[in-house]
Scaffold this active site. Structure first.
Site, PDB file in Angstrom:
ATOM      1  N   ASP A  66      16.551   5.861  56.276  1.00 12.99           N
ATOM      2  CA  ASP A  66      15.753   5.215  55.231  1.00 12.99           C
ATOM      3  C   ASP A  66      16.359   3.870  54.862  1.00 12.99           C
ATOM      4  OD1 ASP A  66      13.829   7.106  54.802  1.00 12.99           O
ATOM      5  OD2 ASP A  66      14.374   7.515  52.725  1.00 12.99           O
ATOM      6  N   TYR A  68      17.815   1.303  52.070  1.00 12.09           N
ATOM      7  CA  TYR A  68      18.450   1.501  50.769  1.00 12.09           C
ATOM      8  C   TYR A  68      17.382   1.407  49.689  1.00 12.09           C
ATOM      9  CZ  TYR A  68      22.820   0.456  53.298  1.00 12.09           C
ATOM     10  OH  TYR A  68      23.875   0.460  54.174  1.00 12.09           O
ATOM     11  N   PHE A  79      21.422  -0.225  57.637  1.00 10.21           N
ATOM     12  CA  PHE A  79      22.806  -0.293  57.149  1.00 10.21           C
ATOM     13  C   PHE A  79      23.171  -1.638  56.533  1.00 10.21           C
ATOM     14  CE2 PHE A  79      23.153   3.124  60.392  1.00 10.21           C
ATOM     15  CZ  PHE A  79      23.599   4.143  59.575  1.00 10.21           C
ATOM     16  N   HIS A 188      27.745  10.751  60.932  1.00 15.15           N
ATOM     17  CA  HIS A 188      27.228   9.660  60.113  1.00 15.15           C
ATOM     18  C   HIS A 188      28.398   8.960  59.410  1.00 15.15           C
ATOM     19  CE1 HIS A 188      24.817   7.519  57.116  1.00 15.15           C
ATOM     20  NE2 HIS A 188      23.778   7.755  57.892  1.00 15.15           N
TER      21      HIS A 188
END
Length: 224
Positions: A66, A68, A79, A188
């Site tokens: 997703d 932010y 990211f 992750h």
């Protein structure tokens, strides 16, 4: 269905997707969402990953989930955050691995545009999100679109590097022809993974593979 204003190479290979009913439904959903809520990233940044990294120039794919969902954070690249925005915890850990793996100094900015301009395609599986509501735009059609993007890259290109971090990203491996491309998986980078991401050495492994295929390595260091 009017297609988004995409870089020409992407538009050529993705045009069939924009003509499918799900994409029309997705667009209608986004119109309704914006009438009632704040949606990130801004409309002109939704397809930023495609704008910064033309189809013909893609060499590496990093997959997020997703955008932010905090104010000013999402800039259309997974990211990544824009200059002046505090680096989220996952990005902090990416930079820590970067330093131990290839020796890059921790950058002041979390903006990953310099990666994108070198052929690192920074794709979120879901390209929009409602403000302050994680996962709010999942299962609305974006995943069907981005799965098609991943499969198109796998089918139409050769010798790409796919970096799949976390279980959600790892599940996308089934869309990728591992005989044509390098698929690297890791935990992750989120602190919730308790440091399992560290030591994966994906940045140096990526450059080793690109070099072996006669391609230019990525300059991962952002302060240049």
């Amino acid at each position: 269905m009017i297609a988004p204003k995409l870089e020409e190479g992407w538009l050529n290979v993705l045009k069939p997707e924009f003509e499918k009913p799900y994409f029309s439904d997705l667009k209608s959903f986004l119109v309704r969402e914006r009438e009632q809520f704040t949606v990130y990233p801004p409309g002109n940044r939704i397809f930023a990953a495609f704008d910064y990294t033309p189809f013909e120039e893609v060499e590496v794919v990093i997959l997020g989930q997703d955008p932010y969902h905090g104010p000013g954070q999402a800039n259309g690249l997974c990211f990544s955050v824009s200059d002046g925005v505090r680096q989220p915890p996952s990005l902090v850990n990416i930079f820590k691995e970067l330093k131990t793996d290839v020796g890059c100094d921790i950058p002041l900015s979390g903006n990953l545009e310099k990666w994108a301009k070198q052929g690192v395609f920074l794709l979120n599986a879901t390209l929009t999100v409602r403000a302050n509501t994680a996962g709010s735009h999942q299962n609305k059609g974006w995943e069907q679109f981005t799965d098609s993007v991943i499969k198109t890259l796998s089918d139409k290109k050769e010798n790409l590097v796919f970096l799949l971090w976390g279980n959600y990203a790892k599940a996308k491996a089934e869309l990728i022809d591992a005989n044509k491309h390098l698929v690297l998986t890791a935990a992750h980078p989120s602190p919730l993974a308790r440091g399992a991401f560290f030591g994966c050495k994906h940045f140096s492994k990526t450059n080793e593979y690109l070099g072996a295929k006669g391609k230019k390595p990525i300059n991962w260091c952002l302060d240049f």
